[in-house]
Design a protein around this motif. Structure first.
Motif, PDB file in Angstrom:
ATOM      1  N   LYS A 149       0.839  -1.214   0.000  1.00  0.00           N
ATOM      2  CA  LYS A 149       0.000   0.000   0.000  1.00  0.00           C
ATOM      3  C   LYS A 149       0.869   1.258   0.000  1.00  0.00           C
TER       4      LYS A 149
ATOM      5  N   ARG B 111      -6.828   0.371   7.276  1.00  0.00           N
ATOM      6  CA  ARG B 111      -7.655  -0.243   6.226  1.00  0.00           C
ATOM      7  C   ARG B 111      -9.127   0.004   6.551  1.00  0.00           C
TER       8      ARG B 111
ATOM      9  N   LEU C  70     -15.589  -5.711  -3.288  1.00  0.00           N
ATOM     10  CA  LEU C  70     -14.601  -6.672  -3.791  1.00  0.00           C
ATOM     11  C   LEU C  70     -13.760  -6.101  -4.932  1.00  0.00           C
TER      12      LEU C  70
ATOM     13  N   ALA D 277     -10.265  -4.541  -4.189  1.00  0.00           N
ATOM     14  CA  ALA D 277      -9.116  -5.316  -3.717  1.00  0.00           C
ATOM     15  C   ALA D 277      -8.123  -5.488  -4.869  1.00  0.00           C
TER      16      ALA D 277
ATOM     17  N   GLU E 289      -4.027 -10.082  -3.335  1.00  0.00           N
ATOM     18  CA  GLU E 289      -4.552  -9.949  -1.969  1.00  0.00           C
ATOM     19  C   GLU E 289      -5.510 -11.088  -1.637  1.00  0.00           C
TER      20      GLU E 289
ATOM     21  N   VAL F  86      -8.826 -11.779   0.757  1.00  0.00           N
ATOM     22  CA  VAL F  86      -9.858 -11.076   1.502  1.00  0.00           C
ATOM     23  C   VAL F  86     -10.925 -12.061   1.970  1.00  0.00           C
TER      24      VAL F  86
ATOM     25  N   THR G 148     -13.155  -7.785   3.574  1.00  0.00           N
ATOM     26  CA  THR G 148     -12.163  -7.175   4.443  1.00  0.00           C
ATOM     27  C   THR G 148     -10.859  -7.935   4.247  1.00  0.00           C
ATOM     28  N   HIS G 149      -9.726  -7.239   4.469  1.00  0.00           N
ATOM     29  CA  HIS G 149      -8.444  -7.928   4.360  1.00  0.00           C
ATOM     30  C   HIS G 149      -8.281  -8.862   5.542  1.00  0.00           C
TER      31      HIS G 149
END
Ligand SMILES: [Zn+2]
Ligand SMILES: [Zn+2]
Ligand SMILES: [Zn+2]
Length: 259
Positions: free
Chosen positions: A125, A170, A176, A179, A183, A185, A244-245
């Protein structure tokens, strides 16, 4: 504890031995570079030594553009991209710097300190880079190579993820399609009526399901893996799925507390 953070050692000026607060290691590098340049009858030796001083004063990974900015600030008379690129190439060629290309981003240069190897944690990030050295990991890699009858010459271990700061900032939940590729999730919510939910459930997109993003581009479909199956989703569908991550550490903690 065998996990040592190299930047800790690199930052301090405690290891300087006299001089103008320049660490002994860097003064040694400077002397060696001067010798090398002279033995090759290189041009502009003094100018190149000045560039080396500025480069060594940066205890981080820098791009050529960042180095140009520093030079524009401190030694504007040396600002010449071709000359700087040539000088950086010399640093790399003669073993005073090395190039790094993380995640196909701009080339970064870092000091090459003899006899010291390190690996990297890279935040996808914000671009934060943390150096580390772990002797168990190093030995394990050699053992693996040996098991395959492979003769390792060098290695680069790069761990990509989110730094603590980015993880805490975050968004709790995002659609979705926001993302990024690579990644992982977890589905937190599905927006839409009963019919939409039924259709998504049929594809394995259910509450709590783990999703791995294979590719995401603004023009094409979003390609993901759910339960070992690849799915190509349009933006309409990808906008209905909130995720969510999933943090590996959080997962571990959860598993441990479940036991
Ligand atoms: Zn290593
Ligand atoms: Zn970060
Ligand atoms: Zn490094």
């Amino acid at each position: 504890m065998n996990f040592s953070l190299l930047s800790f050692f690199r930052k301090g000026k405690n290891n300087s031995s006299g001089g103008e607060g320049i660490p002994a290691e860097h003064r040694h590098d400077r002397e060696q570079f001067q010798e090398v340049l002279q033995s090759f009858q290189a041009t502009r030796v003094e100018d190149r030594l000045q560039v080396l001083d500025l480069f060594l004063s940066q205890e981080r990974h820098v791009t050529l553009a960042e180095l140009m900015k520093i030079i524009a600030d401190r030694r504007p008379e040396l600002l010449d991209q071709a000359f700087l690129q040539e000088t950086m190439n010399m640093f790399c060629q003669f073993g005073f710097a090395q190039r790094r290309n993380f995640d196909n981003k701009d080339t970064l240069y870092e000091h090459l300190h003899l006899g010291r190897h390190h690996d990297h944690l890279i935040c996808t990030k914000c671009g934060m880079i943390q150096e580390f050295h772990d002797h168990i990991l190093e030995e394990r890699q050699l053992t693996i190579a040996e098991e395959f009858n492979f003769h390792p010459l060098q290695h680069k271990t790069e761990i990509y993820g989110l730094c603590d700061k980015c993880l805490s900032h975050r968004q709790p939940s995002l659609p979705l399609y926001m993302a990024a590729a690579g990644e992982r999730v977890q589905i937190t919510n599905i927006i839409g009526g009963r019919e939409a939910k039924r259709r998504l459930t049929g594809m394995g997109l259910t509450m709590g399901a783990d999703i791995e993003i294979i590719s995401s581009s603004p023009s094409g479909p979003l390609v993901v893996v759910v339960n070992g199956t690849r799915l190509a989703l349009g933006i309409g569908v990808a906008g209905k799925v909130m995720v969510t991550h999933a943090s590996k550490h959080e997962k571990h903690e959860k598993q441990n507390s479940d036991n």
